[in-house]
Scaffold this active site. Sequence first.
Site, PDB file in Angstrom:
ATOM      1  N   CYS A 556     -66.848  13.760   5.753  1.00  0.00           N
ATOM      2  CA  CYS A 556     -67.688  13.702   6.946  1.00  0.00           C
ATOM      3  C   CYS A 556     -68.961  12.925   6.651  1.00  0.00           C
ATOM      4  CB  CYS A 556     -68.092  15.109   7.369  1.00  0.00           C
ATOM      5  SG  CYS A 556     -66.691  16.181   7.679  1.00  0.00           S
ATOM      6  N   GLU A 645     -65.455  -3.439  11.440  1.00  0.00           N
ATOM      7  CA  GLU A 645     -65.358  -2.283  12.328  1.00  0.00           C
ATOM      8  C   GLU A 645     -66.006  -2.523  13.690  1.00  0.00           C
ATOM      9  OE1 GLU A 645     -66.844   1.217  10.363  1.00  0.00           O
ATOM     10  OE2 GLU A 645     -67.871   1.837  12.184  1.00  0.00           O
ATOM     11  N   HIS A 681     -70.678  -6.674   0.261  1.00  0.00           N
ATOM     12  CA  HIS A 681     -69.465  -5.891   0.056  1.00  0.00           C
ATOM     13  C   HIS A 681     -68.898  -5.477   1.404  1.00  0.00           C
ATOM     14  CE1 HIS A 681     -66.697  -2.806  -1.107  1.00  0.00           C
ATOM     15  NE2 HIS A 681     -67.365  -1.927  -0.380  1.00  0.00           N
ATOM     16  N   CYS A 683     -65.504  -3.474   3.346  1.00  0.00           N
ATOM     17  CA  CYS A 683     -64.680  -2.318   2.999  1.00  0.00           C
ATOM     18  C   CYS A 683     -63.317  -2.272   3.645  1.00  0.00           C
ATOM     19  CB  CYS A 683     -65.395  -1.084   3.470  1.00  0.00           C
ATOM     20  SG  CYS A 683     -65.934  -0.037   2.193  1.00  0.00           S
ATOM     21  N   HIS A 734     -60.277   5.476  -2.977  1.00  0.00           N
ATOM     22  CA  HIS A 734     -60.034   6.548  -2.005  1.00  0.00           C
ATOM     23  C   HIS A 734     -59.096   7.617  -2.551  1.00  0.00           C
ATOM     24  CE1 HIS A 734     -61.406   3.414   0.945  1.00  0.00           C
ATOM     25  NE2 HIS A 734     -62.165   4.441   1.229  1.00  0.00           N
TER      26      HIS A 734
HETATM   27  N1  GLN Z   1     -72.949   0.441  -2.242  1.00  0.00           N
HETATM   28  C1  GLN Z   1     -72.189   1.431  -1.586  1.00  0.00           C
HETATM   29  C2  GLN Z   1     -71.567   2.372  -2.601  1.00  0.00           C
HETATM   30  O1  GLN Z   1     -71.200   1.935  -3.634  1.00  0.00           O
HETATM   31  C3  GLN Z   1     -71.112   0.819  -0.746  1.00  0.00           C
HETATM   32  C4  GLN Z   1     -70.292   1.867  -0.064  1.00  0.00           C
HETATM   33  C5  GLN Z   1     -69.374   1.320   1.005  1.00  0.00           C
HETATM   34  O2  GLN Z   1     -69.032   0.184   1.028  1.00  0.00           O
HETATM   35  N2  GLN Z   1     -68.909   2.146   1.885  1.00  0.00           N
HETATM   36  O3  GLN Z   1     -71.421   3.541  -2.357  1.00  0.00           O
HETATM   37 ZN    ZN Z   2     -66.873  -0.185   0.433  1.00  0.00          ZN
END
Ligand code: GLN
Ligand code: ZN
Length: 800
Positions: A556, A645, A681, A683, A734
């Site tokens: 969450c 997203e 980055h 995701c 994950h």
């Molecule tokens: N810098 C963040 C971490 O390492 C990036 C997290 C993400 O991309 N959701 O937690």
């Molecule tokens: Zn990420």
Amino acid sequence: MTNSTPAFPPGTILGYPRIGRRRELKKAVEAFWAGTITADELESTAAGLRRATRDRLAELGLGRRDSSIPETFSFYDQMLDAAVTVGAVPPRFASLADDDGAIDLAGYFTIARGVGEHAPLEMTKWFDSNYHYLVPEIGPETVFALASDRIVREFEEARETGFLTRPVIVGPVTFLALGKASDEAPAGYRPLNRLDDLLPVYATLLDRLSVAGAEWVQLDEPALVSETIDVARAELLGAAEYAYSTLGALTGRPSIFVAAPYGSLDDALPILAATPVEALGFDLVRGDVPNGLNDTVASALAGKTLVAGVIDGHNIWRGNLAAAFGAAGALAALSPSVSVSTSTSLLHVPHDVDDESGLGSRGNDGDLASWLAFADQKVEQVAVLARGLTAGAGPGAASGATSGADAIRSELDAASAALAARLAAPGVRDGAVRDRAASLTEADFSRGDYAARVAAQEAALGLPFLPTTTIGSFPQTRDIRRARAQLTRGELSTGEYTALMRAEIARVVELQEEIGLDVLVHGEPERNDMVQYFAENLDGFAVTENGWVQSYGSRCTRPSILWGDVSRPKPITVEWSTYTQGLTDKPVKGMLTGPVTILAWSFVRDDQPLGDTARQVALALRDEIHDLEAAGIRVVQVDEPALRELLPLKKKDHADYLDWSVGSFRLATAGVAEATQVHTHLCYSEFGVVIDAIRKLDADVTSIEAARSRMEVVGDIRSSGFDHGIGPGVYDIHSPRVPSVAEVTELIERALEGIPGRQVWINPDCGLKTRGYAETVASLKNILEATRAVRAKVAVPLPA
Ligand code: GLN
Ligand code: ZN
């Protein structure tokens, strides 16, 4: 509508949070994983939560016996639920199923989380929300059959306590359209081709529900509103037509309500209108009341219940109730039978504003709560509007028509007054912030020539071939979380807390040096959450106490509330980063969260375009980056995991989105010197969809999720000709699995087959904060061992 069709309830919601007001489900599920409670205990906690939800919804104004309460409970995810219901279990998990294809709770979680060599189902974002669903794998080997009667049992469970609820399941078109072809499938195979085989299972399920006494079922078909899924529109529409003509033609079934949240149905509307389904849902927050319908469509709609999704399920503002009422009224011009609903499931919002005592925020004197509506308040709003619609009240009605109508008028007026107070409140508009945003020029958005930057950064950083790094966070241990809780409760002073975090950072730096990583991070121990941390340190945001929202499975987040103009009262990360850089000769990355992600993972003000808000956040970050650079930090990462997203579901909205999202990233990062390396980055692994945007971000290095999909993304990177640094993830964070050296080596080699070696970086898929230390260290060691092996094998390429 035939005479035998039961009336659709006047007010309903598309779904309700499942995690529990105090995250009871999360705690129980995690206890089950840890082996401290049994499956039966977990089942009984879940049954208790479902009962509490029904009672609460009835108390808030939904009917007990009119199908208005939807059954949207899930132990993990609604797509996984649909997959195990129809028997779509990948062959690698076949041994989890009994002879009838049924999977027990432990097996269900195994598919979600993986075990040993068996990777879990892939996970990806649900439409333009921050909720992640599990991607079903469908192939020629998938044998569809009704393998779980959980939906029927939950309906019966409710009935035994005096409720007639409305079972909800992901519709067959969305289920297949969001699925991916399994590894066993031949090239070009599409899950949607299996619709014919899947529909009989839905038919059986509908039959079972009807026998159990269900009057209405809800089939969620959000895929129909999206133009960004990987299925040709014509094919999707054809599938919808076929599916709902087929299911509609069944006899002895419950009435069918097709919900289409997250956008307007557009060309799917005439298709659904022509099928025998009894009710259609419209997201009137994102989409408009349909107009310009031809006679055939209009007369088809006039025979159905139209469900007006006018209460925003995706945001937390109390909103303009009178406008919502007006939209529902406009829909009433199309059919004599109109009901009021939320635009989406309330899965995306926290439970209850009344659970917030403080709603702490600089610059707001405490009236914030009166501007908000969480799930429970939204249910009440639905109930108010439903009563209003029934009573014939509303903006256009003569006042005093009935006393019921008067009561509703006063609710609408109170909501309007709260809205007006909000727009005029101090902090909502800050002149200095607005002046600065208005005076930007083209030059504020661009960095110098890329080749010159590469040369300057090579000289400044001296990194090896295939540089290794992590995405930022290291495991958030119990000690770290405890220290933060103690700080909040005043049991630790700021000085004591800082000392503990510094000790943690020193450990993380030492660990990274020992493992042999090239670009180090401080590990983000001081951050509860990558967005909330910045929200707490910027003006214009408030944070909640109990505003938890499910992100995936048991995970969450507590989104912050961006209510006013954003500015940075003082540097945020600079002391942490300079402290860290002082511990090592290797470059340390300064870690920031980008504007789009800060917006995506907060509840954002809805009184101005998102792009204007993003620009304010970008300016605050730009100042922070400037300060980091001045303090000697040579690498800065600005995370934008939410870039994909927030991509609008409709193509016509893409250009504007890409313009402001990319622009805000560039505004944040373009102030640095050539020698300063900017990382970003992202995701997710659907790189292709946003490749243009990623290119335009102009980051020196982009890390992206790739391990879970086993480097699928490489093809897109190659074909796009992307030529900046790129780190496709080699470790799926994950899952608690530790990838073997051989596995990582193979992934690196796959990356190198598609991407020139000089561009490639080696990193995990994402941050490590949700993982434990043992698996993290083992995985990073394997990554370094694999990298060294590949470095030794592959000749170092000459500089470009
Ligand atoms: N810098 C963040 C971490 O390492 C990036 C997290 C993400 O991309 N959701 O937690
Ligand atoms: Zn990420």
